[in-house]
Design a protein around this motif. Sequence first.
Motif, PDB file in Angstrom:
ATOM      1  N   ASP A 168       0.877  -1.210  -0.035  1.00  0.00           N
ATOM      2  CA  ASP A 168       0.111  -0.090  -0.008  1.00  0.00           C
ATOM      3  C   ASP A 168       0.914   1.302  -0.015  1.00  0.00           C
ATOM      4  N   VAL A 169       1.944   1.244   0.428  1.00  0.00           N
ATOM      5  CA  VAL A 169       2.783   2.322   0.638  1.00  0.00           C
ATOM      6  C   VAL A 169       3.434   2.661  -0.757  1.00  0.00           C
ATOM      7  N   ASP A 170       4.002   1.642  -1.371  1.00  0.00           N
ATOM      8  CA  ASP A 170       4.480   1.629  -2.782  1.00  0.00           C
ATOM      9  C   ASP A 170       3.315   2.127  -3.909  1.00  0.00           C
ATOM     10  N   MET A 171       2.277   1.704  -3.595  1.00  0.00           N
ATOM     11  CA  MET A 171       1.033   1.957  -4.257  1.00  0.00           C
ATOM     12  C   MET A 171       0.548   3.354  -4.043  1.00  0.00           C
ATOM     13  N   GLY A 172       0.549   4.036  -2.861  1.00  0.00           N
ATOM     14  CA  GLY A 172       0.164   5.249  -2.545  1.00  0.00           C
ATOM     15  C   GLY A 172       1.316   6.223  -2.993  1.00  0.00           C
ATOM     16  N   ASN A 173       2.669   5.928  -3.035  1.00  0.00           N
ATOM     17  CA  ASN A 173       3.686   6.690  -3.574  1.00  0.00           C
ATOM     18  C   ASN A 173       3.533   6.707  -5.021  1.00  0.00           C
ATOM     19  N   ALA A 174       3.093   5.676  -5.733  1.00  0.00           N
ATOM     20  CA  ALA A 174       2.906   5.786  -7.243  1.00  0.00           C
ATOM     21  C   ALA A 174       1.878   6.684  -7.397  1.00  0.00           C
ATOM     22  N   ILE A 175       0.733   6.690  -6.785  1.00  0.00           N
ATOM     23  CA  ILE A 175      -0.492   7.499  -7.231  1.00  0.00           C
ATOM     24  C   ILE A 175      -0.113   8.633  -6.931  1.00  0.00           C
ATOM     25  N   ALA A 176       0.663   9.434  -5.802  1.00  0.00           N
ATOM     26  CA  ALA A 176       0.970  10.482  -5.401  1.00  0.00           C
ATOM     27  C   ALA A 176       2.073  10.890  -6.558  1.00  0.00           C
ATOM     28  N   ALA A 177       2.829  10.222  -7.065  1.00  0.00           N
ATOM     29  CA  ALA A 177       3.928  10.539  -8.165  1.00  0.00           C
ATOM     30  C   ALA A 177       3.257  10.948  -9.494  1.00  0.00           C
ATOM     31  N   VAL A 178       2.333  10.150  -9.709  1.00  0.00           N
ATOM     32  CA  VAL A 178       1.580  10.525 -11.102  1.00  0.00           C
ATOM     33  C   VAL A 178       0.786  11.782 -10.907  1.00  0.00           C
ATOM     34  N   LEU A 179       0.254  12.279  -9.755  1.00  0.00           N
ATOM     35  CA  LEU A 179      -0.152  13.410  -9.518  1.00  0.00           C
ATOM     36  C   LEU A 179       0.570  14.637  -9.186  1.00  0.00           C
ATOM     37  N   GLY A 180       2.062  14.358  -9.090  1.00  0.00           N
ATOM     38  CA  GLY A 180       2.718  15.516  -8.881  1.00  0.00           C
ATOM     39  C   GLY A 180       2.528  15.848  -7.505  1.00  0.00           C
ATOM     40  N   LEU A 181       2.372  15.015  -6.551  1.00  0.00           N
ATOM     41  CA  LEU A 181       2.270  15.327  -5.038  1.00  0.00           C
ATOM     42  C   LEU A 181       3.049  14.397  -4.388  1.00  0.00           C
ATOM     43  N   LYS A 182       3.249  14.618  -3.034  1.00  0.00           N
ATOM     44  CA  LYS A 182       3.980  14.204  -2.139  1.00  0.00           C
ATOM     45  C   LYS A 182       3.204  13.292  -1.320  1.00  0.00           C
ATOM     46  N   ALA A 183       3.438  11.722  -1.006  1.00  0.00           N
ATOM     47  CA  ALA A 183       2.774  10.824  -0.290  1.00  0.00           C
ATOM     48  C   ALA A 183       3.166  11.096   1.161  1.00  0.00           C
ATOM     49  N   VAL A 184       2.437  11.243   2.046  1.00  0.00           N
ATOM     50  CA  VAL A 184       2.816  11.320   3.604  1.00  0.00           C
ATOM     51  C   VAL A 184       1.817  10.232   4.176  1.00  0.00           C
ATOM     52  N   HIS A 185       2.533   9.171   4.722  1.00  0.00           N
ATOM     53  CA  HIS A 185       1.923   8.133   5.317  1.00  0.00           C
ATOM     54  C   HIS A 185       1.927   8.361   6.801  1.00  0.00           C
ATOM     55  N   VAL A 186       0.628   8.014   7.157  1.00  0.00           N
ATOM     56  CA  VAL A 186       0.337   8.373   8.581  1.00  0.00           C
ATOM     57  C   VAL A 186      -0.010   7.015   9.358  1.00  0.00           C
ATOM     58  N   PRO A 187       0.653   6.557  10.395  1.00  0.00           N
ATOM     59  CA  PRO A 187       0.133   5.326  10.890  1.00  0.00           C
ATOM     60  C   PRO A 187      -1.032   5.538  11.727  1.00  0.00           C
ATOM     61  N   ALA A 188      -2.164   4.549  11.684  1.00  0.00           N
ATOM     62  CA  ALA A 188      -3.277   4.656  12.629  1.00  0.00           C
ATOM     63  C   ALA A 188      -3.753   3.321  12.635  1.00  0.00           C
ATOM     64  N   THR A 189      -4.651   3.158  13.956  1.00  0.00           N
ATOM     65  CA  THR A 189      -5.513   1.847  13.940  1.00  0.00           C
ATOM     66  C   THR A 189      -6.491   1.776  12.980  1.00  0.00           C
ATOM     67  N   PHE A 190      -6.465   0.533  12.614  1.00  0.00           N
ATOM     68  CA  PHE A 190      -7.361   0.178  11.563  1.00  0.00           C
ATOM     69  C   PHE A 190      -8.797   0.741  11.451  1.00  0.00           C
ATOM     70  N   ASP A 191      -9.318   0.594  12.765  1.00  0.00           N
ATOM     71  CA  ASP A 191     -10.865   0.826  13.015  1.00  0.00           C
ATOM     72  C   ASP A 191     -10.948   2.482  13.110  1.00  0.00           C
ATOM     73  N   THR A 192      -9.897   3.280  12.989  1.00  0.00           N
ATOM     74  CA  THR A 192     -10.070   4.680  12.957  1.00  0.00           C
ATOM     75  C   THR A 192      -9.830   5.406  11.753  1.00  0.00           C
ATOM     76  N   ILE A 193      -9.464   4.707  10.770  1.00  0.00           N
ATOM     77  CA  ILE A 193      -9.069   5.305   9.586  1.00  0.00           C
ATOM     78  C   ILE A 193     -10.549   5.737   8.860  1.00  0.00           C
ATOM     79  N   LEU A 194     -11.194   5.096   8.671  1.00  0.00           N
ATOM     80  CA  LEU A 194     -12.647   5.493   7.921  1.00  0.00           C
ATOM     81  C   LEU A 194     -13.217   6.718   8.404  1.00  0.00           C
ATOM     82  N   PRO A 195     -13.519   6.637   9.988  1.00  0.00           N
ATOM     83  CA  PRO A 195     -13.803   7.801  10.568  1.00  0.00           C
ATOM     84  C   PRO A 195     -12.947   9.192  10.393  1.00  0.00           C
TER      85      PRO A 195
END
Length: 308
Positions: free
Chosen positions: A91-118
Amino acid sequence: MRIQHKPLLIAGALALTLAASGCTTVDTPSAAGGPSDQASPVAAALTVNVEARALVPAKILDAGELKIASDPTYPPFEYFDTDNKTMIGWDVDMGNAIAAVLGLKAVHVPATFDTILPGLTSHKYDLGMSAFSVTPERAKAVDFVPYLDSGTGLAITPGNPHKLAMDSSSLCGYGVAAQKGSTQSMDVLPKLSKGCTDAGKKAINIQNFPTQTDANLALTSGRVNAVMADSVSLAYQGKLAEGRFELADGPDYEPQLTGTALDKGSDLLPAIQAATKLVAESPAMAQINARWGMPASTAITVDKIVMK
């Protein structure tokens, strides 16, 4: 995790279950680690797509970054590297790739799973990339951009002494762990347990844990008989744990799409759909899959990236 899906190993007592695998090793990661924005070699080779970038909302363009939340306890999708603070994984590599295509910087933030959607609905994060299964219930609250197709697997101790499998008749009366908030904990296990009681058998002893690491540790310490999570992750995690648990034989249970989550109705959705398509059609996708041992069976056709 996620679905289903979601693996992993970690900290403190769990350090005993971790070992080197492939080109990386997992040590004792802590969810207290800070955001990681380290770009992957795959993303570095991608170029900005002008048409896709034009779809990015002005607010995101001004910030110049995508805040991506993940639960770093789920190898090979996301977990901490040996410095215990840098997130790595599919997911980190995929997120970086998506951001790169859009000319953005991917900032990966750790979170517990059940808090991400909220966190998406409160606009704390722009994206959730944590092996989320695309389910009808989740789709009521968030939008998804699918990127993989996978199903639920069952982890058991070596040799499968209880002969467990992904069906209710096999699991009745046994203790089975899952991560809190995962599809396995909320949907799959309750459904299978009902199959047991409807047949006049003992219910499955469902035990939900805050992290996948905790669920895996419950199995290796003998507190439960099996763990349910994404089959790809469980197989990878078993290798990291030096074979202390393994994936039970048999097909995946109810394969589902897995994808990136966004706040419902997010203006960012068209840009993420476009970028995901571009990555999926590029050599980068195969490189990311190869880097993290993703089987060919998880690939989806590009037409599934835009959900109907």
